[in-house]
Scaffold this motif. Sequence first.
Motif, PDB file in Angstrom:
ATOM      1  N   LEU A 205       0.855  -1.183   0.000  1.00  0.00           N
ATOM      2  CA  LEU A 205       0.000   0.000   0.000  1.00  0.00           C
ATOM      3  C   LEU A 205       0.891   1.233   0.000  1.00  0.00           C
ATOM      4  CD1 LEU A 205      -2.636   1.588   0.276  1.00  0.00           C
ATOM      5  CD2 LEU A 205      -2.545   1.195   2.750  1.00  0.00           C
ATOM      6  N   VAL A 206       0.706   2.076  -1.015  1.00  0.00           N
ATOM      7  CA  VAL A 206       1.474   3.312  -1.145  1.00  0.00           C
ATOM      8  C   VAL A 206       0.493   4.472  -1.255  1.00  0.00           C
ATOM      9  CG1 VAL A 206       3.164   4.586  -2.515  1.00  0.00           C
ATOM     10  CG2 VAL A 206       3.328   2.092  -2.340  1.00  0.00           C
ATOM     11  N   LEU A 207       0.685   5.489  -0.430  1.00  0.00           N
ATOM     12  CA  LEU A 207      -0.170   6.671  -0.451  1.00  0.00           C
ATOM     13  C   LEU A 207       0.692   7.927  -0.521  1.00  0.00           C
ATOM     14  CD1 LEU A 207      -2.655   5.673   2.400  1.00  0.00           C
ATOM     15  CD2 LEU A 207      -3.178   5.731  -0.046  1.00  0.00           C
ATOM     16  N   ALA A 208       0.257   8.873  -1.335  1.00  0.00           N
ATOM     17  CA  ALA A 208       0.864  10.204  -1.357  1.00  0.00           C
ATOM     18  C   ALA A 208      -0.252  11.193  -1.057  1.00  0.00           C
ATOM     19  CB  ALA A 208       1.496  10.489  -2.714  1.00  0.00           C
ATOM     20  N   ILE A 215       2.090  20.204   9.925  1.00  0.00           N
ATOM     21  CA  ILE A 215       2.114  18.863  10.509  1.00  0.00           C
ATOM     22  C   ILE A 215       3.250  18.055   9.899  1.00  0.00           C
ATOM     23  CG2 ILE A 215      -0.361  18.831  11.002  1.00  0.00           C
ATOM     24  CD1 ILE A 215      -0.707  16.972   8.584  1.00  0.00           C
ATOM     25  N   GLU A 216       3.760  17.113  10.668  1.00  0.00           N
ATOM     26  CA  GLU A 216       4.797  16.206  10.197  1.00  0.00           C
ATOM     27  C   GLU A 216       4.147  14.993   9.542  1.00  0.00           C
ATOM     28  OE1 GLU A 216       7.980  16.860  10.316  1.00  0.00           O
ATOM     29  OE2 GLU A 216       7.710  18.752  11.415  1.00  0.00           O
ATOM     30  N   ASN A 217       4.958  14.259   8.803  1.00  0.00           N
ATOM     31  CA  ASN A 217       4.428  13.101   8.087  1.00  0.00           C
ATOM     32  C   ASN A 217       3.889  12.041   9.047  1.00  0.00           C
ATOM     33  OD1 ASN A 217       4.044  12.150   5.331  1.00  0.00           O
ATOM     34  ND2 ASN A 217       5.372  10.441   5.900  1.00  0.00           N
ATOM     35  N   GLY A 218       4.530  11.886  10.189  1.00  0.00           N
ATOM     36  CA  GLY A 218       4.048  10.918  11.172  1.00  0.00           C
ATOM     37  C   GLY A 218       2.666  11.273  11.694  1.00  0.00           C
ATOM     38  N   ILE A 224      -4.913   9.616   9.089  1.00  0.00           N
ATOM     39  CA  ILE A 224      -5.625   8.851   8.062  1.00  0.00           C
ATOM     40  C   ILE A 224      -5.703   7.357   8.371  1.00  0.00           C
ATOM     41  CG2 ILE A 224      -4.962  10.522   6.288  1.00  0.00           C
ATOM     42  CD1 ILE A 224      -2.920   8.492   5.255  1.00  0.00           C
ATOM     43  N   ARG A 225      -5.043   6.896   9.421  1.00  0.00           N
ATOM     44  CA  ARG A 225      -4.953   5.463   9.715  1.00  0.00           C
ATOM     45  C   ARG A 225      -6.328   4.795   9.784  1.00  0.00           C
ATOM     46  NH1 ARG A 225      -1.452   1.801  12.557  1.00  0.00           N
ATOM     47  NH2 ARG A 225       0.080   3.478  12.843  1.00  0.00           N
ATOM     48  N   ASP A 226      -7.210   5.290  10.635  1.00  0.00           N
ATOM     49  CA  ASP A 226      -8.508   4.638  10.836  1.00  0.00           C
ATOM     50  C   ASP A 226      -9.342   4.642   9.559  1.00  0.00           C
ATOM     51  OD1 ASP A 226      -7.823   4.157  13.437  1.00  0.00           O
ATOM     52  OD2 ASP A 226      -9.055   5.771  14.287  1.00  0.00           O
ATOM     53  N   THR A 227      -9.253   5.724   8.798  1.00  0.00           N
ATOM     54  CA  THR A 227     -10.011   5.817   7.546  1.00  0.00           C
ATOM     55  C   THR A 227      -9.539   4.766   6.554  1.00  0.00           C
ATOM     56  OG1 THR A 227     -10.422   8.179   7.842  1.00  0.00           O
ATOM     57  CG2 THR A 227     -10.545   7.319   5.595  1.00  0.00           C
ATOM     58  N   ASP A 242       1.272  -0.062   9.547  1.00  0.00           N
ATOM     59  CA  ASP A 242       2.633   0.410   9.796  1.00  0.00           C
ATOM     60  C   ASP A 242       3.564   0.085   8.630  1.00  0.00           C
ATOM     61  OD1 ASP A 242       1.924   1.423  12.261  1.00  0.00           O
ATOM     62  OD2 ASP A 242       2.452  -0.414  13.340  1.00  0.00           O
ATOM     63  N   GLU A 243       3.159  -0.864   7.777  1.00  0.00           N
ATOM     64  CA  GLU A 243       3.974  -1.221   6.617  1.00  0.00           C
ATOM     65  C   GLU A 243       3.628  -0.388   5.382  1.00  0.00           C
ATOM     66  OE1 GLU A 243       3.589  -5.394   5.991  1.00  0.00           O
ATOM     67  OE2 GLU A 243       4.451  -5.933   7.944  1.00  0.00           O
TER      68      GLU A 243
END
Length: 423
Positions: A205-208, A215-218, A224-227, A242-243
């Motif tokens: 899974l790759v997202l841009a 905000i930082e990337n982390g 967006i994790r739960d979505t 996390d991967e």
Amino acid sequence: MAVVTIESNLGRLAVNFRTSEFVSKAHPDKMADGISALVLQEHLINDPLAHVAAETILSSSGEVSLYGEITSGHDMTQADYERLVRGYVGGLGWTKAHGYDPDELIIRKQYALQSPDIAQGVVESDPSRLGAGDQSETIGFAIRNPRFSEEEDQRLPLPHALSRDLLLAINALRESSLSEVIKPDMKSLVEVSYKDGKPVALEKLVLAVSHSDSIENGQLRELIRDTVMSVLHKYKLNFNFDEAIVNGTGKFVIGGPRGDTGLTGRKIVVDAYGPEIPVGGGAFHGKDPSKVDVTGAYLARWIANQIVGNGLADKCLVRLSWAIGQPMPVAMHVDLCGTEKNSIKNITEMLAQIDTSLGVAIARFGMREIKPGDTKGIVYPAIAGWGPFGLVKDDSERPWDLVVPPDKWKEWTAPKIEVAGQS
């Protein structure tokens, strides 16, 4: 180095991997598609017989150049086009704070008239004799996805539908509560493993996702994790978030046309069925319905949908070949990919009742019946934004994705409905 995967389809239990990507409606190329589609719609609302082939370029310097050929009874001034472009760009979520101010765009209009050599073949009072506006090879495809009910099945390759649904969900999250920190330019890429022709697992899974520098990337990952996981749950796919690769360089602040030039027609694989299915002869957006790149592709999709949606086969690829000035395809090929559940003879007889002429297809889908109103119908900029196929909850209907019983194939047309204009 990247992991190298070698596939073998000789064994009955062969495993293979399929990838697909999608981009959001505010990606530079999709913005160009949307502006071209909006220009088309504005002309069709005011002149249903307008001939339009609109193309758009968005540069990083803030210029928006409008090219192409338009022959229309609706006169539009420079100010009219500026109003359309600025309104559309702002509606996507671009602002001065996000680095792309609609009010500061430099908009150049450079349209010409349609070639008279083309016009003589596509202007016809009898819809059944309307000639194709160009030669083209158009592709339609549908596939049954048993993970979903018939009502939820988009009849698209699963990786392609998934890559779009991920962005639709993230964009909805952005619009609802995070528009100040998440910008509207986004991309996705997924890799799904298959066994015996059926999807097994999400492998990559790759997202841009473009974001503000506040905000930082982390932090973005957690927003967006739960979505993302909710969409994967709907697809019955397990994955360790996390991967996932989110913004591979660690930062995506400069997005939209400021970071990359946008051009109409550059996302034809995204618009269609992803990389595993052949693409047709041309792009879809900004072209009036006499252009078979558009109507021919939608007709081919409709035919494939009827085969799969009515349970006659689990997979169907339709090819329609067109010649300029000719009212019907010069060739039609249907590949059931060995999945037919009825005899080839019966399916052939069913297909023979469908009138595949261009003018009838235009009327069937209501492609010129674009009227201001408050009910849903075809909305060309919405189709350009998220693609023409599958289940998308936006402002537009996609009548070529409706399934009707075989005894209705001959006479079926889309319901007569008024369409909300985008002007």
